[in-house]
Design a protein around this motif. Structure first.
Motif, PDB file in Angstrom:
ATOM      1  N   PHE A 243       0.834  -1.200   0.000  1.00  0.00           N
ATOM      2  CA  PHE A 243       0.000   0.000   0.000  1.00  0.00           C
ATOM      3  C   PHE A 243       0.871   1.252   0.000  1.00  0.00           C
ATOM      4  CE2 PHE A 243      -1.520   3.442   2.783  1.00  0.00           C
ATOM      5  CZ  PHE A 243      -2.574   3.924   2.014  1.00  0.00           C
ATOM      6  N   GLY A 244       1.902   1.267   0.850  1.00  0.00           N
ATOM      7  CA  GLY A 244       2.778   2.434   0.934  1.00  0.00           C
ATOM      8  C   GLY A 244       3.464   2.735  -0.382  1.00  0.00           C
ATOM      9  N   LEU A 245       3.951   1.695  -1.045  1.00  0.00           N
ATOM     10  CA  LEU A 245       4.622   1.879  -2.336  1.00  0.00           C
ATOM     11  C   LEU A 245       3.639   2.364  -3.405  1.00  0.00           C
ATOM     12  CD1 LEU A 245       6.842  -1.336  -2.247  1.00  0.00           C
ATOM     13  CD2 LEU A 245       7.601   1.023  -1.897  1.00  0.00           C
ATOM     14  N   LEU A 246       2.422   1.834  -3.366  1.00  0.00           N
ATOM     15  CA  LEU A 246       1.404   2.268  -4.318  1.00  0.00           C
ATOM     16  C   LEU A 246       0.969   3.707  -4.046  1.00  0.00           C
ATOM     17  CD1 LEU A 246      -0.752  -0.986  -4.475  1.00  0.00           C
ATOM     18  CD2 LEU A 246       0.534   0.019  -6.381  1.00  0.00           C
ATOM     19  N   LEU A 247       1.006   4.103  -2.778  1.00  0.00           N
ATOM     20  CA  LEU A 247       0.659   5.478  -2.430  1.00  0.00           C
ATOM     21  C   LEU A 247       1.648   6.452  -3.072  1.00  0.00           C
ATOM     22  CD1 LEU A 247      -1.483   6.918  -0.671  1.00  0.00           C
ATOM     23  CD2 LEU A 247       0.181   6.896   1.196  1.00  0.00           C
ATOM     24  N   ASP A 248       2.924   6.080  -3.076  1.00  0.00           N
ATOM     25  CA  ASP A 248       3.934   6.906  -3.723  1.00  0.00           C
ATOM     26  C   ASP A 248       3.670   6.998  -5.227  1.00  0.00           C
ATOM     27  OD1 ASP A 248       6.616   8.291  -3.784  1.00  0.00           O
ATOM     28  OD2 ASP A 248       7.072   6.583  -5.061  1.00  0.00           O
ATOM     29  N   LYS A 249       3.325   5.880  -5.823  1.00  0.00           N
ATOM     30  CA  LYS A 249       3.004   5.840  -7.257  1.00  0.00           C
ATOM     31  C   LYS A 249       1.777   6.703  -7.549  1.00  0.00           C
ATOM     32  CE  LYS A 249       2.160   2.399 -10.903  1.00  0.00           C
ATOM     33  NZ  LYS A 249       1.915   0.937 -11.147  1.00  0.00           N
ATOM     34  N   ALA A 273      10.043  13.176   4.515  1.00  0.00           N
ATOM     35  CA  ALA A 273       9.375  11.962   4.993  1.00  0.00           C
ATOM     36  C   ALA A 273       9.964  10.723   4.332  1.00  0.00           C
ATOM     37  CB  ALA A 273       7.875  12.056   4.723  1.00  0.00           C
ATOM     38  N   LYS A 274      10.191  10.791   3.027  1.00  0.00           N
ATOM     39  CA  LYS A 274      10.756   9.640   2.316  1.00  0.00           C
ATOM     40  C   LYS A 274      12.180   9.330   2.795  1.00  0.00           C
ATOM     41  CE  LYS A 274       9.760   8.121  -1.511  1.00  0.00           C
ATOM     42  NZ  LYS A 274       9.342   6.779  -2.009  1.00  0.00           N
ATOM     43  N   SER A 275      12.971  10.369   3.022  1.00  0.00           N
ATOM     44  CA  SER A 275      14.353  10.155   3.460  1.00  0.00           C
ATOM     45  C   SER A 275      14.416   9.579   4.868  1.00  0.00           C
ATOM     46  CB  SER A 275      15.146  11.463   3.387  1.00  0.00           C
ATOM     47  OG  SER A 275      14.661  12.402   4.334  1.00  0.00           O
ATOM     48  N   ASN A 276      13.319   9.717   5.620  1.00  0.00           N
ATOM     49  CA  ASN A 276      13.262   9.146   6.962  1.00  0.00           C
ATOM     50  C   ASN A 276      12.479   7.827   7.018  1.00  0.00           C
ATOM     51  OD1 ASN A 276      14.397  11.022   9.318  1.00  0.00           O
ATOM     52  ND2 ASN A 276      13.673  12.325   7.642  1.00  0.00           N
ATOM     53  N   GLY A 277      12.213   7.252   5.842  1.00  0.00           N
ATOM     54  CA  GLY A 277      11.683   5.891   5.806  1.00  0.00           C
ATOM     55  C   GLY A 277      10.253   5.721   5.356  1.00  0.00           C
ATOM     56  N   ALA A 278       9.504   6.809   5.122  1.00  0.00           N
ATOM     57  CA  ALA A 278       8.134   6.652   4.620  1.00  0.00           C
ATOM     58  C   ALA A 278       8.180   5.992   3.248  1.00  0.00           C
ATOM     59  CB  ALA A 278       7.434   8.006   4.530  1.00  0.00           C
ATOM     60  N   LEU A 279       7.275   5.045   3.011  1.00  0.00           N
ATOM     61  CA  LEU A 279       7.233   4.382   1.706  1.00  0.00           C
ATOM     62  C   LEU A 279       6.440   5.192   0.683  1.00  0.00           C
ATOM     63  CD1 LEU A 279       6.757   0.609   2.637  1.00  0.00           C
ATOM     64  CD2 LEU A 279       8.852   1.867   2.133  1.00  0.00           C
ATOM     65  N   GLY A 280       5.540   6.012   1.172  1.00  0.00           N
ATOM     66  CA  GLY A 280       4.732   6.812   0.260  1.00  0.00           C
ATOM     67  C   GLY A 280       3.870   7.782   1.021  1.00  0.00           C
ATOM     68  N   GLY A 281       3.220   8.669   0.293  1.00  0.00           N
ATOM     69  CA  GLY A 281       2.340   9.647   0.917  1.00  0.00           C
ATOM     70  C   GLY A 281       1.660  10.478  -0.146  1.00  0.00           C
ATOM     71  N   LYS A 282       0.840  11.415   0.290  1.00  0.00           N
ATOM     72  CA  LYS A 282       0.195  12.332  -0.647  1.00  0.00           C
ATOM     73  C   LYS A 282      -0.513  13.431   0.121  1.00  0.00           C
ATOM     74  CE  LYS A 282      -4.251   9.961  -1.083  1.00  0.00           C
ATOM     75  NZ  LYS A 282      -5.352   9.622  -1.989  1.00  0.00           N
ATOM     76  N   ILE A 283      -0.732  14.547  -0.561  1.00  0.00           N
ATOM     77  CA  ILE A 283      -1.619  15.586  -0.054  1.00  0.00           C
ATOM     78  C   ILE A 283      -3.048  15.109  -0.262  1.00  0.00           C
ATOM     79  CG2 ILE A 283      -2.564  17.856  -0.642  1.00  0.00           C
ATOM     80  CD1 ILE A 283      -0.244  18.342   0.982  1.00  0.00           C
ATOM     81  N   MET A 284      -3.890  15.297   0.737  1.00  0.00           N
ATOM     82  CA  MET A 284      -5.263  14.830   0.656  1.00  0.00           C
ATOM     83  C   MET A 284      -6.114  15.768  -0.189  1.00  0.00           C
ATOM     84  SD  MET A 284      -4.681  12.237   2.420  1.00  0.00           S
ATOM     85  CE  MET A 284      -6.307  11.522   2.407  1.00  0.00           C
ATOM     86  N   GLY A 285      -7.186  15.224  -0.762  1.00  0.00           N
ATOM     87  CA  GLY A 285      -8.151  16.033  -1.495  1.00  0.00           C
ATOM     88  C   GLY A 285      -7.625  16.504  -2.833  1.00  0.00           C
ATOM     89  N   ALA A 286      -8.141  17.653  -3.283  1.00  0.00           N
ATOM     90  CA  ALA A 286      -7.790  18.171  -4.600  1.00  0.00           C
ATOM     91  C   ALA A 286      -6.318  18.545  -4.696  1.00  0.00           C
ATOM     92  CB  ALA A 286      -8.663  19.385  -4.930  1.00  0.00           C
ATOM     93  N   GLY A 287      -5.708  18.885  -3.541  1.00  0.00           N
ATOM     94  CA  GLY A 287      -4.302  19.271  -3.532  1.00  0.00           C
ATOM     95  C   GLY A 287      -4.132  20.736  -3.189  1.00  0.00           C
TER      96      GLY A 287
END
Length: 331
Positions: A243-249, A273-287
């Motif tokens: 899920f984390g990797l797909l979130l980045d994609k 966040a990525k440099s500290n180990g997060a696999l993925g993320g995103k801004i919520m909503g429209a952006g």
């Protein structure tokens, strides 16, 4: 007094495919989760006068609904034919508007639920969601999809399959309780301190490009829908790191929809966040602003991201999932 409450939501996959300009040609898919933060509406009828009093971030008192500045309240009152009733409407949201967690849709679901209770008829969650969507899109003219209204009405970790006709099939995601707990624990939400003031502009751009069959926009939404189905499979089988990797994609595909979805500061926070180990993320909503969501593969990573953001203007918001959806009470 009638009190209604509806949950905000965090989008997990398929975001943007719920707009009519896309789903009417290609069908839409949304995977989203309601959280235990709520929009509350308090509604009272005043039999002594015909004044309409509305309290939100502002206060309004009018004798005619045509004079209301809050367009969603105005159009809801018209739709329910509540022109000649003395009413006091107070909204209390636990999350600021314009932060990407579905605030306008959640507001409308709570308002529609309260008005339906006032008029003494029962409504299904699907009817509440559709009526709220109709008021916001068709009457108020906002460039919205069906996502926010349905999650506020139904709650849960929920899949929405949207047919080209606009019909929505709602189904809870089949996740084991221990996977749900682990998922919650490894997701972090951070408020950027910035509310979006261009959310409608971003959605209007998407809407225009989708209606015009812009190949780049359509391809981005196709990709996001496919990623949404992959996320559904990953969460169902408990592959949370996938899920984390797909979130980045998903985030990279989402940013291609508009230059306004992110900015240099958001990109820098994502890099931290990525440099500290997060696999993925995103801004919520429209952006553009609001909340960042990150997936952390371990609690050590989650703590590391918290430490990395300690000197940044980011505030973490603890949360749990809501499985009740919209509720109404008479007190």
């Amino acid at each position: 007094m009638i009190v209604s409450k509806s949950p905000y939501r965090i989008s997990l996959g398929g975001g943007g495919t719920d707009l009519e300009s896309y789903y009417s040609k290609h069908g839409g898919f949304i995977l989203s989760a309601a959280i235990n933060k709520y929009m509350n509406i308090c509604l009272m009828e005043n039999p002594l006068d015909k004044e309409i009093r509305v309290r939100y971030s502002k206060s309004e008192q009018v004798t005619s609904i045509d004079d209301l500045q809050h367009d969603l309240v105005k159009w809801s009152l018209r739709d329910f034919d509540l022109r000649n009733r003395g009413l006091e409407i107070t909204s209390i949201g636990e999350i600021p508007a314009g932060t990407g967690l579905g605030s306008s849709g959640t507001f409308l679901v709570s308002l529609v639920r309260a008005f339906a209770e006032l008029q003494g008829y029962g409504s299904t969650k699907q009817h509440i969601a559709e009526r709220a969507y109709y008021i916001e899109k068709e009457l108020a003219g906002h460039p919205v999809g069906k996502h926010d209204h349905y999650l506020a009405a139904f709650g849960g970790i929920t899949c929405l399959e949207i047919d080209t006709s606009g019909e929505v099939v709602v189904s809870p995601l089949n996740m084991q309780p221990h996977i749900i707990e682990a998922f919650r624990d490894h997701v972090a939400l951070f408020y950027t301190g910035k509310t979006r003031n261009n959310g409608d502009d971003i959605l209007r751009e998407q809407d225009f490009k989708s209606k015009s069959d812009n190949s780049e926009m359509i391809q981005s939404l196709h990709e996001i829908k496919e990623i949404g189905y992959e996320i559904k499979t990953a969460l169902t089988v408990g592959d949370l790191d996938k899920f984390g990797l797909l979130l980045d994609k998903h985030w990279q595909a989402k940013k291609r929809r508009s230059v306004d979805i992110s900015n240099n500061r958001n990109d820098e926070w994502y890099k931290i966040a990525k440099s500290n180990g997060a696999l993925g993320g995103k801004i919520m909503g429209a952006g553009g602003g609001g909340f960042f969501m990150f997936y952390c593969p371990t609690m050590k990573v989650k703590h590391g991201i918290r430490d990395a953001f300690r000197n940044q203007p980011l505030v973490e918001m603890p949360f749990d999932f809501d499985f009740s959806g919209s509720q109404v009470f008479t007190v």
